[in-house]
Motif scaffolding. Structure first.
Motif, PDB file in Angstrom:
ATOM      1  N   SER A 129       0.948  -1.065  -0.112  1.00 56.62           N
ATOM      2  CA  SER A 129      -0.009   0.046   0.046  1.00 56.62           C
ATOM      3  C   SER A 129       0.796   1.139  -0.068  1.00 56.62           C
ATOM      4  CB  SER A 129      -0.780   0.082   1.344  1.00 56.62           C
ATOM      5  OG  SER A 129      -1.618   0.915   1.081  1.00 56.62           O
ATOM      6  N   ASP A 138      -6.064   4.832   1.515  1.00 60.82           N
ATOM      7  CA  ASP A 138      -6.366   3.505   1.335  1.00 60.82           C
ATOM      8  C   ASP A 138      -6.215   2.945   2.767  1.00 60.82           C
ATOM      9  OD1 ASP A 138      -6.914   3.853  -1.229  1.00 60.82           O
ATOM     10  OD2 ASP A 138      -5.458   2.708  -1.891  1.00 60.82           O
ATOM     11  N   TYR A 140      -5.647  -1.155   4.460  1.00 59.34           N
ATOM     12  CA  TYR A 140      -5.969  -2.473   4.302  1.00 59.34           C
ATOM     13  C   TYR A 140      -5.719  -3.424   5.655  1.00 59.34           C
ATOM     14  CZ  TYR A 140      -0.848  -3.001   4.726  1.00 59.34           C
ATOM     15  OH  TYR A 140       0.458  -2.995   5.187  1.00 59.34           O
ATOM     16  N   VAL A 154      -9.707  -4.281   1.860  1.00 55.74           N
ATOM     17  CA  VAL A 154      -9.143  -3.025   1.419  1.00 55.74           C
ATOM     18  C   VAL A 154     -10.308  -2.269   1.275  1.00 55.74           C
ATOM     19  CG1 VAL A 154      -8.091  -2.166  -0.822  1.00 55.74           C
ATOM     20  CG2 VAL A 154      -7.431  -4.497  -0.256  1.00 55.74           C
ATOM     21  N   ASP A 156     -11.108   2.146   0.843  1.00 56.28           N
ATOM     22  CA  ASP A 156     -10.546   3.217  -0.079  1.00 56.28           C
ATOM     23  C   ASP A 156     -11.453   4.272   0.279  1.00 56.28           C
ATOM     24  OD1 ASP A 156      -9.754   5.172  -2.145  1.00 56.28           O
ATOM     25  OD2 ASP A 156      -9.874   3.605  -3.823  1.00 56.28           O
ATOM     26  N   HIS A 227     -16.614  -1.475  -3.947  1.00 53.20           N
ATOM     27  CA  HIS A 227     -15.536  -1.122  -4.062  1.00 53.20           C
ATOM     28  C   HIS A 227     -14.871  -1.929  -5.673  1.00 53.20           C
ATOM     29  CE1 HIS A 227     -11.590  -0.917  -2.361  1.00 53.20           C
ATOM     30  NE2 HIS A 227     -11.222  -1.933  -3.056  1.00 53.20           N
ATOM     31  N   SER A 275      -7.002  -1.309  -4.894  1.00 51.59           N
ATOM     32  CA  SER A 275      -8.036  -0.246  -4.690  1.00 51.59           C
ATOM     33  C   SER A 275      -7.907   0.570  -6.083  1.00 51.59           C
ATOM     34  CB  SER A 275      -7.277   0.783  -3.650  1.00 51.59           C
ATOM     35  OG  SER A 275      -6.154   1.359  -3.999  1.00 51.59           O
ATOM     36  N   ASP A 276      -8.993   1.549  -6.272  1.00 48.84           N
ATOM     37  CA  ASP A 276      -9.075   2.123  -7.422  1.00 48.84           C
ATOM     38  C   ASP A 276      -7.938   3.121  -7.945  1.00 48.84           C
ATOM     39  OD1 ASP A 276      -9.556   4.376  -6.169  1.00 48.84           O
ATOM     40  OD2 ASP A 276     -11.675   4.532  -6.916  1.00 48.84           O
ATOM     41  N   THR A 329      -3.080   0.117  -3.418  1.00 41.96           N
ATOM     42  CA  THR A 329      -2.981  -0.756  -2.738  1.00 41.96           C
ATOM     43  C   THR A 329      -3.422  -1.966  -3.612  1.00 41.96           C
ATOM     44  OG1 THR A 329      -4.049   0.454  -0.819  1.00 41.96           O
ATOM     45  CG2 THR A 329      -4.038  -1.953  -0.594  1.00 41.96           C
TER      46      THR A 329
END
Lengths: 337, 109
Positions: A129, A138, A140, A154, A156, A227, A275-276, A329
């Motif tokens: 990350s 982010d 996790y 995870v 975000d 997500h 993550s995006d 991440t």
């Protein structure tokens, strides 16, 4: 201080004298060096002009009145520059102070993430990350319960930087306060959603995926709150499938029901959560597509999970010229045996 | 990247035409225009995204803020003309379940 002024006076006098006589380049260079020294000593531009007048008056007798007067005028003009310089200095000090506060906050945030090593014969686990700035939006999480089940998450937070980071710590504390629901993905998201909805601004939201792996049944159960979908890698067919997800982001309405999905993992199969920031990265205006991510993972899939995520990050960072647009991440959980 | 916001009355609804990118840089522009409209009672508020190629999560947050406002004011928020990438964002986040999304206007830019 008086001593410094005196020596500065002497130094400048010699320099000016030297220059007026020889007009040499090296004196000009020394003058540049001198200005650096004066900046360090917080000498203002108007003090410099004033120094010049006194030295010059001493060196040249019967200096025309116009010359002296013109320097007086210049001195007045320089006062404005002096103020601007002092303002810059005080801003620079404040900037340093903010930076050091931010560094402490970033360390605190880093300490919110789990650090335990996962040593399991049945599982190969890796996570990376990286924030785009100092603070990350982010989050996790991973945990092992007494039965050997493993929970992974995870999350975000919308946006990045300090506001996102503050939100992220809320998620961490909210999760800590729900121990009895750990490893039950849908129930956990429903509880978290209620906490987030009460504590978040109207235009903020958090997305999260929570999964739990049962090493006895080799099942991976997961639920998603809006997500970015992860991937399931099927070792037998050597294909990536997008994880089926459905579910509203956290923080919109208090009553949301989350659907739970399950996957059966064979040896070598793995689950990828991300993550995006991983997919919203762009290279020269072009988006990094989800296919690019799976191609990279495939390239390194022979490595241990931690090395895969490290290598994928390194390549994506390179593709974006080492400027992450968003926090990043990536988490991989693979069944060994 | 800039964002142009045009508001037009069309029958009983207000249509907000957006042109540009809705991201962290333009989100406040959109918020200033959209939220007051969402606060008006018993109206239909449609946002036309035919000329929007990209929405980031901060931009999406503005639509969520507007949704919460219309829920309170008894108005309805609709999204139309979203391209495939933007539509996917509304679907992944589950927002397509709570905001009416009309995609007939366009297939792909």
């Amino acid at each position: 201080m008086e001593e410094t002024k005196l020596s500065m006076y002497q130094l400048y006098k010699e320099m000016l004298n030297d220059y007026l006589q020889h007009k040499s380049e090296h004196v000009l260079y020394s003058a540049q060096q001198l200005s650096k020294e004066m900046l360090e000593k917080d000498m203002s531009p108007e003090e410099m002009v004033s120094l010049h007048i006194s030295v010059f008056k001493e060196m040249v007798e019967d200096l025309p009145e116009e010359v002296v007067d013109s320097f007086e005028l210049l001195l007045e003009v320089m006062i404005g520059y002096g103020l601007a310089h002092r303002e810059f200095m005080s801003l620079r000090d404040r900037q340093r102070q903010l930076d050091s506060e931010l560094n402490v906050a970033a360390q605190m945030q880093e300490s919110l993430l789990p650090h335990e090593e996962i040593n399991l014969k049945t599982l190969d686990f890796g996570v990376i990350s990286v924030p785009s700035g100092k603070m990350s939006g982010d989050y996790y999480h991973y945990i092992q319960d007494e039965n050997g089940n493993m929970g992974v998450a995870v999350a975000d937070v919308i946006g990045k930087g300090v506001p996102a980071a503050m939100c992220m710590s809320m998620i961490k504390y909210a999760m800590d306060s729900l121990p009895e629901q750990r490893l039950q993905p849908a129930a956990l998201l429903e509880s978290l959603n209620r906490v987030v909805e009460r504590n978040i601004a109207d235009d903020m939201f958090i997305t999260m995926v929570y999964g739990s792996y049962d090493p006895k049944k080799h099942n991976f159960y997961y639920a998603s709150a809006g997500h970015e979908p992860g991937f399931f890698y099927n070792a037998d067919t050597d294909t990536f499938e997008e994880l089926e997800t459905k579910g509203l982001v956290l923080g919109i309405t208090p009553k949301v029901h989350y659907e739970e999905f399950s996957l059966s993992l064979e040896p070598g199969d793995f689950v990828v959560l991300l993550s995006d920031g991983v997919t919203e990265g762009r290279t020269e205006g072009e988006f990094i597509e989800r296919d690019d991510i799976t191609k990279l993972i495939r390239k390194y899939k022979h490595l241990p999970a931690q090395d895969i995520v490290n290598q994928v990050f390194r390549e994506l960072e390179k593709m974006q010229d080492f400027h992450l647009r968003d926090d990043f991440t990536l988490l991989i959980l693979r069944r060994n045996v | 990247m800039n964002l142009k916001v045009d508001v037009q009355e069309e029958g009983h609804s207000r249509v907000v035409y957006l042109n540009g990118e809705v991201d962290v840089y333009t989100a406040s522009t959109l918020k200033e225009k959209l939220i007051p409209l969402a606060e008006e009672t018993n109206k239909t508020l449609a946002v036309d995204l035919s000329n929007v190629n990209y929405i980031d999560s901060t931009g999406l947050g503005i639509f969520i803020g507007a949704l919460k406002c219309t829920d309170k004011s008894g108005s309805t928020l609709k999204i139309r003309g979203a391209n495939a990438r933007v539509k996917r964002l509304f679907e992944i986040t589950g927002l397509s379940e709570v905001i009416e999304i009309d995609t007939e206007q366009r297939e792909e830019a």
